[in-house]
Design a protein around this motif. Sequence first.
Motif, PDB file in Angstrom:
ATOM      1  N   VAL A 299       0.855  -1.198   0.000  1.00 38.66           N
ATOM      2  CA  VAL A 299       0.000   0.000   0.000  1.00 38.66           C
ATOM      3  C   VAL A 299       0.890   1.246   0.000  1.00 38.66           C
ATOM      4  CG1 VAL A 299      -1.650   1.320   1.398  1.00 38.66           C
ATOM      5  CG2 VAL A 299      -1.932  -1.153   1.108  1.00 38.66           C
ATOM      6  N   GLN A 300       1.993   1.157   0.757  1.00 42.75           N
ATOM      7  CA  GLN A 300       2.920   2.288   0.824  1.00 42.75           C
ATOM      8  C   GLN A 300       3.517   2.577  -0.564  1.00 42.75           C
ATOM      9  OE1 GLN A 300       6.375   1.582   3.152  1.00 42.75           O
ATOM     10  NE2 GLN A 300       6.735   3.752   3.606  1.00 42.75           N
ATOM     11  N   ARG A 301       3.882   1.508  -1.245  1.00 39.01           N
ATOM     12  CA  ARG A 301       4.447   1.650  -2.597  1.00 39.01           C
ATOM     13  C   ARG A 301       3.445   2.353  -3.514  1.00 39.01           C
ATOM     14  NH1 ARG A 301       8.499  -1.024  -5.917  1.00 39.01           N
ATOM     15  NH2 ARG A 301       7.725  -0.982  -8.044  1.00 39.01           N
ATOM     16  N   GLN A 302       2.211   1.959  -3.359  1.00 37.57           N
ATOM     17  CA  GLN A 302       1.153   2.561  -4.168  1.00 37.57           C
ATOM     18  C   GLN A 302       1.028   4.050  -3.849  1.00 37.57           C
ATOM     19  OE1 GLN A 302      -0.500   1.086  -6.529  1.00 37.57           O
ATOM     20  NE2 GLN A 302      -1.663   2.963  -6.968  1.00 37.57           N
ATOM     21  N   SER A 303       1.061   4.364  -2.551  1.00 42.18           N
ATOM     22  CA  SER A 303       0.880   5.770  -2.163  1.00 42.18           C
ATOM     23  C   SER A 303       2.097   6.600  -2.577  1.00 42.18           C
ATOM     24  CB  SER A 303       0.603   5.878  -0.661  1.00 42.18           C
ATOM     25  OG  SER A 303       1.802   6.035   0.047  1.00 42.18           O
ATOM     26  N   ILE A 304       3.293   5.951  -2.612  1.00 39.77           N
ATOM     27  CA  ILE A 304       4.491   6.672  -3.067  1.00 39.77           C
ATOM     28  C   ILE A 304       4.328   7.075  -4.527  1.00 39.77           C
ATOM     29  CG2 ILE A 304       6.923   6.300  -3.731  1.00 39.77           C
ATOM     30  CD1 ILE A 304       7.399   5.135  -1.007  1.00 39.77           C
ATOM     31  N   GLU A 305       3.785   6.156  -5.308  1.00 36.66           N
ATOM     32  CA  GLU A 305       3.610   6.459  -6.728  1.00 36.66           C
ATOM     33  C   GLU A 305       2.687   7.667  -6.913  1.00 36.66           C
ATOM     34  OE1 GLU A 305       2.818   3.126  -9.360  1.00 36.66           O
ATOM     35  OE2 GLU A 305       1.903   4.506 -10.792  1.00 36.66           O
ATOM     36  N   VAL A 306       1.629   7.698  -6.106  1.00 37.84           N
ATOM     37  CA  VAL A 306       0.667   8.799  -6.220  1.00 37.84           C
ATOM     38  C   VAL A 306       1.346  10.126  -5.844  1.00 37.84           C
ATOM     39  CG1 VAL A 306      -1.491   9.748  -5.292  1.00 37.84           C
ATOM     40  CG2 VAL A 306      -1.309   7.304  -5.817  1.00 37.84           C
ATOM     41  N   LEU A 308       4.536  10.757  -5.716  1.00 31.83           N
ATOM     42  CA  LEU A 308       5.698  11.022  -6.583  1.00 31.83           C
ATOM     43  C   LEU A 308       5.285  11.924  -7.753  1.00 31.83           C
ATOM     44  CD1 LEU A 308       8.646  10.075  -6.611  1.00 31.83           C
ATOM     45  CD2 LEU A 308       7.962   8.127  -7.967  1.00 31.83           C
ATOM     46  N   ARG A 309       4.055  11.725  -8.204  1.00 33.24           N
ATOM     47  CA  ARG A 309       3.562  12.505  -9.343  1.00 33.24           C
ATOM     48  C   ARG A 309       3.447  13.992  -8.995  1.00 33.24           C
ATOM     49  NH1 ARG A 309       2.063   9.272 -13.402  1.00 33.24           N
ATOM     50  NH2 ARG A 309       1.831   7.083 -12.850  1.00 33.24           N
ATOM     51  N   ARG A 310       3.257  14.283  -7.719  1.00 34.39           N
ATOM     52  CA  ARG A 310       3.117  15.698  -7.325  1.00 34.39           C
ATOM     53  C   ARG A 310       4.421  16.286  -6.826  1.00 34.39           C
ATOM     54  NH1 ARG A 310      -2.060  13.826  -4.960  1.00 34.39           N
ATOM     55  NH2 ARG A 310      -0.855  13.346  -3.099  1.00 34.39           N
ATOM     56  N   ALA A 311       5.412  15.402  -6.538  1.00 38.80           N
ATOM     57  CA  ALA A 311       6.644  15.845  -5.882  1.00 38.80           C
ATOM     58  C   ALA A 311       7.431  16.877  -6.697  1.00 38.80           C
ATOM     59  CB  ALA A 311       7.527  14.647  -5.569  1.00 38.80           C
ATOM     60  N   LEU A 312       7.416  16.689  -8.035  1.00 34.56           N
ATOM     61  CA  LEU A 312       8.184  17.627  -8.881  1.00 34.56           C
ATOM     62  C   LEU A 312       7.595  19.034  -8.808  1.00 34.56           C
ATOM     63  CD1 LEU A 312       9.199  15.795 -12.190  1.00 34.56           C
ATOM     64  CD2 LEU A 312      10.711  17.024 -10.634  1.00 34.56           C
ATOM     65  N   GLU A 313       6.263  19.121  -8.975  1.00 31.55           N
ATOM     66  CA  GLU A 313       5.606  20.442  -8.925  1.00 31.55           C
ATOM     67  C   GLU A 313       5.839  21.082  -7.558  1.00 31.55           C
ATOM     68  OE1 GLU A 313       1.438  19.553  -9.415  1.00 31.55           O
ATOM     69  OE2 GLU A 313       1.982  18.041 -10.926  1.00 31.55           O
ATOM     70  N   ARG A 314       5.789  20.268  -6.522  1.00 30.72           N
ATOM     71  CA  ARG A 314       5.915  20.814  -5.163  1.00 30.72           C
ATOM     72  C   ARG A 314       7.367  21.009  -4.737  1.00 30.72           C
ATOM     73  NH1 ARG A 314       1.355  17.358  -1.856  1.00 30.72           N
ATOM     74  NH2 ARG A 314      -0.376  17.842  -3.232  1.00 30.72           N
ATOM     75  N   PHE A 354      12.349   5.104  -3.843  1.00 33.25           N
ATOM     76  CA  PHE A 354      11.422   5.646  -4.848  1.00 33.25           C
ATOM     77  C   PHE A 354      11.924   5.587  -6.300  1.00 33.25           C
ATOM     78  CE2 PHE A 354      13.969   9.187  -3.303  1.00 33.25           C
ATOM     79  CZ  PHE A 354      14.318   9.876  -4.457  1.00 33.25           C
ATOM     80  N   ILE A 355      13.245   5.418  -6.522  1.00 31.54           N
ATOM     81  CA  ILE A 355      13.738   5.464  -7.915  1.00 31.54           C
ATOM     82  C   ILE A 355      13.140   4.332  -8.764  1.00 31.54           C
ATOM     83  CG2 ILE A 355      15.817   5.044  -9.356  1.00 31.54           C
ATOM     84  CD1 ILE A 355      15.645   7.916  -8.600  1.00 31.54           C
ATOM     85  N   SER A 356      13.081   3.114  -8.203  1.00 30.63           N
ATOM     86  CA  SER A 356      12.550   2.004  -9.016  1.00 30.63           C
ATOM     87  C   SER A 356      11.068   2.224  -9.314  1.00 30.63           C
ATOM     88  CB  SER A 356      12.787   0.664  -8.332  1.00 30.63           C
ATOM     89  OG  SER A 356      12.054   0.620  -7.131  1.00 30.63           O
ATOM     90  N   ILE A 357      10.361   2.860  -8.350  1.00 33.62           N
ATOM     91  CA  ILE A 357       8.931   3.153  -8.604  1.00 33.62           C
ATOM     92  C   ILE A 357       8.831   4.203  -9.713  1.00 33.62           C
ATOM     93  CG2 ILE A 357       6.758   3.967  -7.585  1.00 33.62           C
ATOM     94  CD1 ILE A 357       7.849   3.027  -4.845  1.00 33.62           C
ATOM     95  N   ALA A 358       9.736   5.210  -9.644  1.00 35.99           N
ATOM     96  CA  ALA A 358       9.745   6.260 -10.681  1.00 35.99           C
ATOM     97  C   ALA A 358      10.091   5.659 -12.047  1.00 35.99           C
ATOM     98  CB  ALA A 358      10.756   7.350 -10.315  1.00 35.99           C
ATOM     99  N   GLU A 359      10.982   4.647 -12.038  1.00 39.08           N
ATOM    100  CA  GLU A 359      11.329   3.984 -13.310  1.00 39.08           C
ATOM    101  C   GLU A 359      10.140   3.203 -13.840  1.00 39.08           C
ATOM    102  OE1 GLU A 359      16.171   3.433 -12.835  1.00 39.08           O
ATOM    103  OE2 GLU A 359      14.851   1.914 -11.993  1.00 39.08           O
ATOM    104  N   ASP A 360       9.458   2.515 -12.917  1.00 35.91           N
ATOM    105  CA  ASP A 360       8.306   1.699 -13.334  1.00 35.91           C
ATOM    106  C   ASP A 360       7.211   2.542 -13.974  1.00 35.91           C
ATOM    107  OD1 ASP A 360       9.551  -0.504 -12.430  1.00 35.91           O
ATOM    108  OD2 ASP A 360       8.362  -0.764 -10.604  1.00 35.91           O
ATOM    109  N   CYS A 361       6.983   3.737 -13.419  1.00 34.02           N
ATOM    110  CA  CYS A 361       5.852   4.512 -13.944  1.00 34.02           C
ATOM    111  C   CYS A 361       6.307   5.617 -14.909  1.00 34.02           C
ATOM    112  CB  CYS A 361       5.004   5.077 -12.811  1.00 34.02           C
ATOM    113  SG  CYS A 361       5.853   6.229 -11.758  1.00 34.02           S
ATOM    114  N   GLY A 362       7.578   5.612 -15.284  1.00 39.57           N
ATOM    115  CA  GLY A 362       8.056   6.554 -16.306  1.00 39.57           C
ATOM    116  C   GLY A 362       8.386   7.943 -15.769  1.00 39.57           C
ATOM    117  N   LEU A 363       8.106   8.168 -14.485  1.00 41.16           N
ATOM    118  CA  LEU A 363       8.388   9.504 -13.926  1.00 41.16           C
ATOM    119  C   LEU A 363       9.877   9.795 -13.838  1.00 41.16           C
ATOM    120  CD1 LEU A 363       5.744   9.848 -11.078  1.00 41.16           C
ATOM    121  CD2 LEU A 363       6.053  11.372 -13.039  1.00 41.16           C
ATOM    122  N   ILE A 364      10.705   8.771 -14.036  1.00 44.20           N
ATOM    123  CA  ILE A 364      12.151   8.973 -13.980  1.00 44.20           C
ATOM    124  C   ILE A 364      12.604   9.966 -15.059  1.00 44.20           C
ATOM    125  CG2 ILE A 364      12.785   7.063 -15.523  1.00 44.20           C
ATOM    126  CD1 ILE A 364      14.650   8.048 -12.307  1.00 44.20           C
TER     127      ILE A 364
END
Length: 560
Positions: A299-306, A308-314, A354-364
């Motif tokens: 669940v934590q991994r899932q919430s990190i992905e969510v 992570l999408r806002r982390a750049l803007e913030r 978080f890097i592998s999650i960012a790689e998985d979802c393309g946010l890298i």
Amino acid sequence: MDNDSNDGASGIGDLHQLDASNQHKAKLATVLNDNGALLSREKLVTAREDTAHMRENAAGLREEAAQLREGTATSREQEIRAAETIQSASDDQMIKLQQANAHLVVATIEAHKLAEQIEATKVQLDHLAHHDVLTGLPNRTLLQDRLSQAIEAACRQGRQLAVMYMDLDQFKHINDSLGHAVGDKLLQSVAQRLMDCARHSDTISRQGGDEFMALLPYIENAQGAALCARKMLAALALPHRIDQHELHISVSIGISIYPDDGRNAETQIKNADTAMYHAKESGRNNYKFFKQDMNDRAVQRQSIEVSLRRALERQEFVLHYQPKINLKSSAIIGVEALIRWQHPEQGLLLPEQFISIAEDCGLILPIGRWVLREACFHARSWQQAGLPPIIVAANISALEFRNKDFLNNILEVLEETGLEPRYLELELTESILMQDAGSTDSMLHALADLGIKLAIDDFGTGYSSLSYLRKFPINTLKIDQSFVNNMCSNPDDAAIVSAVINMGKSLKLCVIAEGIESSEQAAFLLVQHCDEGQGNYFGSPMEAGALATLLQVSVTLIPN
Ligand code: C2E
Ligand code: MG
Ligand code: MG
């Protein structure tokens, strides 16, 4: 004829007349004779005429007769012909019938063959739909089906069953460095060994990629599954001989037990998968049973992905810099930029979270662009502040390196920040370099032509081809910290470190050791003629401000 008898009666009563008549008679006789002759000529003519007529008649009759005969013949012929036509028509019909019959027989045979082929194709299609083409193992669909049935049976009989989720460790390295053909053969070899460990009633399936599953429908207790897992780990530990390679591969296994860890197939698989991730996290090449709190991590991994999408803007990311030291002079020659995430609830997160999650979802990709810009910006601002120019290194993920905009992004960043390319270094892993050698080569040359430095990170953990090392315009080898950690206590690691240094030297590459934590390690590396070092012993990763201060101090301590 009547005219001839009147002339004879008028000259008979007178002598003279007699004479005359005799003469006349004679004449007459002559005439008669003549007439007789005439008559007979006439007759002949007539007869001739008659004959001719008769002949004509006869001819006519003959003709008629002939015609009659002909007519008769024609009708007979017609009859015969008609009969023949009827005969030949019926013969034709018969032939056609026979042919049609023969065709029917052939068509029936072919229809049978076709039906058999269709049946065989159906069986084939069915097999294809339920099996993996590469290994021949049941696929995801078939496993799910069998699992559902096994759960129903276990439920009726009050039994337990086990689901094992298996993921090969570092398979991607092998696939990327040695190519898909070798990777495929390795998967086949792994599949065979897993099958050898299974009982007849078990199902081993390939889920896709380097993931396999095992369904053990008959187990006494959880320990039965643990036994099977240990057997599989041992079976895979032996090297695989693929072509000229001797390959080593291990597996991480997650186990879920029915009914404790889920009541249906979906939950069983999901929980076995979660347990497998935990086996990976605790060092790979082992097995883990599912525990409820593992789901919290998922669940934590899932919430990190969510988030992570806002982390750049913030603007929640920050770069820390770790110094790289010239081992001889102790001068700082560069820094490595290492990303951190200042998470609003979870605090400062390290890349591994978080890097592998960012790689998985393309946010890298956007994150990588931000890292490059931020690192170049800092390097340039240190120079502008009058600090000695140093090289800033950024870590590049495979996804970034393969992205078509990668080179343009770098050019843009260099132009925007005003940093000269010779102060930028890119750290690439062996797996990135060995993947698709052709395009890698041209990209590396394009970067090197710009003056950008190139380093191979974590050197020794992947599979590098030595010929590529010579061919690629690489500047630096970074010896992985796992070898550095133990080199002072483990002669094997010491030998590897020493060999990498020597190889680097002979290829005219700069060699740097990472993860140096002690003076003993630094001293060993210096003796081995290692050029540079990086590690907590010299300085842990620090914020940009702290690095600027360190640079300032080192300028006074160690003049360049
Ligand atoms: P790396 O590139 O091999 O970085 C070295 C790692 O070793 C860093 O971990 C660093 O903090 C750690 N380290 C340095 N000295 C020592 C030491 O003396 N002892 C020990 N035990 N560790 C030491 P960090 O910062 O957690 O980064 C881990 C990995 O994450 C990096 O490994 C790199 O592969 C990746 N990474 C970091 N930043 C980025 C980034 O901006 N982009 C990408 N794609 N990956 C990054
Ligand atoms: Mg690195
Ligand atoms: Mg490294």
